[in-house]
Design an enzyme around this catalytic site. Structure first.
Site, PDB file in Angstrom:
ATOM      1  N   LYS A   1      -0.901 -10.126   7.806  1.00 34.29           N
ATOM      2  CA  LYS A   1      -1.694 -11.158   8.479  1.00 34.29           C
ATOM      3  C   LYS A   1      -1.853 -12.412   7.614  1.00 34.29           C
ATOM      4  O   LYS A   1      -2.026 -12.307   6.403  1.00 34.29           O
ATOM      5  CB  LYS A   1      -3.099 -10.595   8.764  1.00 34.29           C
ATOM      6  CG  LYS A   1      -3.071  -9.349   9.625  1.00 34.29           C
ATOM      7  CD  LYS A   1      -4.384  -8.579   9.509  1.00 34.29           C
ATOM      8  CE  LYS A   1      -4.275  -7.236  10.202  1.00 34.29           C
ATOM      9  NZ  LYS A   1      -5.360  -6.316   9.843  1.00 34.29           N
TER      10      LYS A   1
ATOM     11  N   ARG B   1     -12.239   0.587   5.673  1.00 38.80           N
ATOM     12  CA  ARG B   1     -12.835  -0.235   4.607  1.00 38.80           C
ATOM     13  C   ARG B   1     -13.207  -1.598   5.186  1.00 38.80           C
ATOM     14  O   ARG B   1     -12.916  -1.869   6.346  1.00 38.80           O
ATOM     15  CB  ARG B   1     -11.797  -0.447   3.509  1.00 38.80           C
ATOM     16  CG  ARG B   1     -10.536  -1.004   4.153  1.00 38.80           C
ATOM     17  CD  ARG B   1      -9.487  -1.437   3.236  1.00 38.80           C
ATOM     18  NE  ARG B   1      -8.201  -1.455   3.884  1.00 38.80           N
ATOM     19  CZ  ARG B   1      -7.739  -2.420   4.663  1.00 38.80           C
ATOM     20  NH1 ARG B   1      -8.474  -3.488   4.905  1.00 38.80           N
ATOM     21  NH2 ARG B   1      -6.554  -2.342   5.219  1.00 38.80           N
TER      22      ARG B   1
ATOM     23  N   GLY C   1      -0.282  -2.202   4.473  1.00 37.03           N
ATOM     24  CA  GLY C   1       0.094  -3.542   4.020  1.00 37.03           C
ATOM     25  C   GLY C   1       1.392  -4.030   4.623  1.00 37.03           C
ATOM     26  O   GLY C   1       2.070  -4.880   4.061  1.00 37.03           O
TER      27      GLY C   1
HETATM   28  P1  ADP Z   1       0.167  -1.478   8.098  1.00 32.76           P
HETATM   29  O1  ADP Z   1      -0.822  -0.380   7.986  1.00 32.76           O
HETATM   30  O2  ADP Z   1       1.252  -1.406   7.094  1.00 32.76           O
HETATM   31  O3  ADP Z   1      -0.470  -2.841   8.206  1.00 32.76           O
HETATM   32  P2  ADP Z   1       0.496  -1.316  10.978  1.00 32.76           P
HETATM   33  O4  ADP Z   1       0.845  -0.029  11.651  1.00 32.76           O
HETATM   34  O5  ADP Z   1      -0.913  -1.789  11.057  1.00 32.76           O
HETATM   35  O6  ADP Z   1       0.952  -1.233   9.457  1.00 32.76           O
HETATM   36  O7  ADP Z   1       1.450  -2.455  11.522  1.00 32.76           O
HETATM   37  C1  ADP Z   1       1.481  -3.745  10.957  1.00 32.76           C
HETATM   38  C2  ADP Z   1       2.099  -4.708  11.940  1.00 32.76           C
HETATM   39  O8  ADP Z   1       3.425  -4.305  12.315  1.00 32.76           O
HETATM   40  C3  ADP Z   1       1.352  -4.834  13.258  1.00 32.76           C
HETATM   41  O9  ADP Z   1       0.287  -5.728  13.172  1.00 32.76           O
HETATM   42  C4  ADP Z   1       2.442  -5.314  14.193  1.00 32.76           C
HETATM   43  O10 ADP Z   1       2.659  -6.692  14.041  1.00 32.76           O
HETATM   44  C5  ADP Z   1       3.670  -4.594  13.684  1.00 32.76           C
HETATM   45  N1  ADP Z   1       3.895  -3.336  14.430  1.00 32.76           N
HETATM   46  C6  ADP Z   1       3.473  -2.112  14.070  1.00 32.76           C
HETATM   47  N2  ADP Z   1       3.820  -1.192  14.992  1.00 32.76           N
HETATM   48  C7  ADP Z   1       4.506  -1.837  15.959  1.00 32.76           C
HETATM   49  C8  ADP Z   1       5.136  -1.433  17.186  1.00 32.76           C
HETATM   50  N3  ADP Z   1       5.151  -0.159  17.580  1.00 32.76           N
HETATM   51  N4  ADP Z   1       5.730  -2.397  17.926  1.00 32.76           N
HETATM   52  C9  ADP Z   1       5.734  -3.689  17.525  1.00 32.76           C
HETATM   53  N5  ADP Z   1       5.161  -4.127  16.388  1.00 32.76           N
HETATM   54  C10 ADP Z   1       4.545  -3.222  15.606  1.00 32.76           C
END
Ligand code: ADP
Length: 450
Positions: free
Chosen positions: A237, A292, A164
């Site tokens: 998002k 999911r 999240g």
């Molecule tokens: P969560 O599981 O909490 O949603 P994510 O790993 O999917 O976390 O990351 C969520 C958002 O954070 C990504 O969509 C991106 O915008 C940003 N993000 C995550 N990792 C990176 C990274 N290494 N560099 C830049 N932005 C990142």
């Protein structure tokens, strides 16, 4: 095929699942908390059972209460939706132990999806590129400093069990690591019950692009193209699209192949999403595996002509994928998340909906459980509706979205509708010049025209 399914969720996703079940001729059981007595998901289901007080820990996360509800209603399967128990491997195991099918992948798939540090290691071994970062979890500040120095700044410290968009800290220099490390540890422990952290290079000007996969029990795996999810606030998002205007046929093929490789690497079964970071140079890095149904699944449904929730139920009942081999996106779809929030400050705005008028007409879909007179409770996620538009191309989908946002009237509470209108008017958005920092730039001057 299942005859009766219990839905361990609420709101729009519970209604979405009830609709899929109706079309498959499956009876439905809704569960609800005391705060949700008057909810649409309670009214639409064939049966409904109260499982506890408003606090999610005592109701929608209350495993014994949910399993008991399934047993007394003779439900053969439980659909967890998203959030709540959907990514809890112990819950999937408890369902199996009670002889109830869990609509989702195996507990092992869920466990790996939830452990981002471990998933990175598995993907790297199987030739799926990952963002440069620490090899596995970090056991100390010193380990974080060592990893950061090796890959260079800026870096992002993340919770292994995070989700999240929470529990992430960006560090720009060595002296920031110690504070960020302890703060991230504390936050991760409170939010996810584990203080384990890992570190990655923080990449700039990137897009979040994810690929929908389907995998059956026979081991057949297909992908249904990508979703562009770069319009985010605090890593969460807000607007999603399919296809991505950035993705060429060549890049789509590569993303699809990597997603299938990722799913194969973990012997994935059911529907799932592989999230990638894509750089302006079209470099692709695995970020995480979501096990999911996603909030943003409708944009894929619109352009691929597939009902993902029905597919998910059929896959969970052991049916094979019947779809043809390669799906090609047709047209363009956009989703705006309508939250009960102040659109300027993004703080929750619960309360009674005094008036509601939903948009309609060509290419418009509204997934919601809201109705006029319903009181949005303060206890849960603020998402109250998903507005999805479809057009023959991105321009038409955007024009329809603008039109639909104008038609959408919700009175009594504040919503993010005005925010979406602002984004849709933005020239960079219209021309597809978006990345995950888009919202930081929104209030700055736009690129001047030549
Ligand atoms: P969560 O599981 O909490 O949603 P994510 O790993 O999917 O976390 O990351 C969520 C958002 O954070 C990504 O969509 C991106 O915008 C940003 N993000 C995550 N990792 C990176 C990274 N290494 N560099 C830049 N932005 C990142």
């Amino acid at each position: 095929m299942f005859k009766k399914i219990l839905i361990a969720n609420r709101g729009e996703i519970a209604v979405r699942i009830i609709r899929a079940c109706r079309e498959l001729d499956i009876r439905t059981v809704s569960v609800y908390s005391e705060a949700d007595r008057q909810n649409m998901h309670v009214r639409l289901a064939d049966e409904a059972i109260c499982i506890g007080p408003a606090q999610a820990e005592q109701s929608y996360l209350n495993v014994p209460a949910i399993l008991t509800a399934a047993e007394i209603t003779d439900s053969e399967a439980i659909h967890p939706g998203y959030g709540f128990l959907s990514e809890n491997p112990q819950f999937a195991e408890a369902c199996a132990a009670s002889g109830i099918a869990f609509i989702g992948p195996s507990p092992d798939n869920i466990r790996l999806g939830g452990d981002k540090a471990k998933a990175r290691q598995v993907m790297k071994r199987r030739g799926v590129p990952v963002v440069p970062g620490s090899d596995g979890p970090l056991d100390s500040v010193a380990a974080a400093v060592k990893a950061a120095k090796k890959i260079g700044f800026p870096c992002i410290i993340k919770a292994s069990m995070g989700g999240g968009g929470r529990g992430m800290k960006i560090v720009n220099a060595e002296e920031q690591i110690e504070d960020a490390f302890y703060m991230a540890q504390r936050e991760a422990l409170t939010a996810f019950g584990s203080s384990e952290l890992y570190l990655e290079k923080y990449l700039q000007d990137i897009r979040h692009i994810e690929v929908q996969v389907l995998a059956d029990t026979k081991g057949r795996i297909i992908h249904l193209g990508e979703r562009e999810c770069s319009i985010q606030r605090r890593h969460q998002k807000l607007i999603e699209e399919s296809p991505s205007s950035f993705v060429s046929e060549k890049l789509r093929k590569r993303l699809g192949e990597l997603a299938i490789r990722a799913a194969r690497a973990v012997k994935y079964r059911n529907i799932g999403t592989v999230e990638f970071i894509v750089t302006p140079e079209e470099e692709v890095y695995f970020m995480e595996f979501n096990t999911r149904v996603q909030v943003e699944h409708p944009v894929t449904e619109m352009v691929m002509g597939v009902d993902l929730v029905k597919e998910q139920i059929l896959l969970s009942a052991g049916m094979p994928i019947t779809a043809k081999k390669v799906f090609k996106p047709r047209g363009s779809a956009i989703e705006c998340r309508i939250n009960a929030e102040d659109p300027d400050r993004f703080i929750p705005s619960p309360g009674k909906i005094e008036f509601l008028h939903q948009p309609g007409g060509p290419g418009v879909r509204v997934d919601t459980a809201a109705y006029c007179g319903w009181t949005v409770p303060s206890h849960y996620d603020s998402l109250i509706a998903k507005l999805i538009t479809f057009g023959s191309n991105r321009q038409e989908a955007i024009a329809r979205m603008k039109r639909a946002l104008d038609e959408f009237v919700i009175e009594g509470i504040k919503t993010t509708i005005p925010f979406h209108k602002r984004v849709l008017e933005n020239r960079d958005f219209k021309e597809g010049r978006i990345n995950t920092s888009f919202l930081d730039r929104l209030h700055k001057p736009e690129t001047p025209t030549g």
